[in-house]
Design an enzyme around this catalytic site. Structure first.
Site, PDB file in Angstrom:
ATOM      1  N   TYR A  60       0.786  -1.232   0.000  1.00 17.66           N
ATOM      2  CA  TYR A  60       0.000   0.000   0.000  1.00 17.66           C
ATOM      3  C   TYR A  60       0.821   1.288   0.000  1.00 17.66           C
ATOM      4  O   TYR A  60       0.250   2.371  -0.018  1.00 17.66           O
ATOM      5  CB  TYR A  60      -0.949   0.007   1.203  1.00 17.66           C
ATOM      6  CG  TYR A  60      -1.939  -1.127   1.160  1.00 17.66           C
ATOM      7  CD1 TYR A  60      -3.008  -1.097   0.270  1.00 17.66           C
ATOM      8  CD2 TYR A  60      -1.805  -2.236   1.983  1.00 17.66           C
ATOM      9  CE1 TYR A  60      -3.918  -2.142   0.210  1.00 17.66           C
ATOM     10  CE2 TYR A  60      -2.714  -3.281   1.936  1.00 17.66           C
ATOM     11  CZ  TYR A  60      -3.759  -3.229   1.042  1.00 17.66           C
ATOM     12  OH  TYR A  60      -4.658  -4.253   0.984  1.00 17.66           O
ATOM     13  N   HIS A  74      -9.126   0.378  -6.164  1.00 14.92           N
ATOM     14  CA  HIS A  74      -8.324  -0.479  -5.269  1.00 14.92           C
ATOM     15  C   HIS A  74      -6.862  -0.139  -5.485  1.00 14.92           C
ATOM     16  O   HIS A  74      -6.399  -0.069  -6.634  1.00 14.92           O
ATOM     17  CB  HIS A  74      -8.582  -1.960  -5.554  1.00 14.92           C
ATOM     18  CG  HIS A  74     -10.004  -2.332  -5.332  1.00 14.92           C
ATOM     19  ND1 HIS A  74     -10.539  -2.470  -4.082  1.00 14.92           N
ATOM     20  CD2 HIS A  74     -11.009  -2.530  -6.213  1.00 14.92           C
ATOM     21  CE1 HIS A  74     -11.826  -2.752  -4.197  1.00 14.92           C
ATOM     22  NE2 HIS A  74     -12.138  -2.785  -5.479  1.00 14.92           N
TER      23      HIS A  74
END
Length: 140
Positions: free
Chosen positions: A22, A97
């Site tokens: 991330y 996403h």
């Protein structure tokens, strides 16, 4: 043009958790950059780890905003209720996403919300939010 970014569970930990997946930037820091890039938009940001709060927010903004960028986090793969909430509103939703959900565990390959969204952007890191904002801001 008024657009809100809604992030689901665990996305409050961006910059802290699983940096290899991330990245190392918090969403709050990135959101400030987005506001600087998209000065023609009135941008808002909301995050919750609670499914019902996400549904309530979708209901609240889903008839008056021009667009919603939505990252449902883990609820993407499990929540029929969020899918139903998106189906019930008028405002277009762009699904985002950060990681490529199709390159991860098999249970992440299925999104229950995609069919209710204008489209899905997956795997481009935080830049996916830029892409979604660009799409929503140019959609007639």
């Amino acid at each position: 043009m008024k657009i809100i970014i809604i992030n689901g569970p665990n996305l409050n930990l961006l910059g802290i958790r699983e940096k290899t997946v991330y990245g190392n930037e918090s969403f709050e820091t990135y959101f400030e950059k987005l506001k600087g890039k998209f000065t023609n938009l009135e941008l808002e940001y909301y995050q919750s780890n609670v499914e019902g709060e996400l549904i309530n927010k979708l209901h609240k903004v889903g008839f008056s905003y021009d667009g919603i960028v939505f990252n449902g986090g883990g609820y993407t793969h499990t929540s029929v209720a969020i899918s139903d909430a998106i189906a019930a509103i008028n405002t277009p939703v762009a699904e985002v996403h950060i990681s490529n959900i199709h390159a991860r565990e098999e249970f992440r390959h299925l999104s229950l919300i995609t069919k209710e969204c204008a489209g899905m952007i997956t795997g481009f890191g935080l830049m996916g939010y830029d892409m979604a904002l660009y799409y929503l801001s140019t959609k007639s």
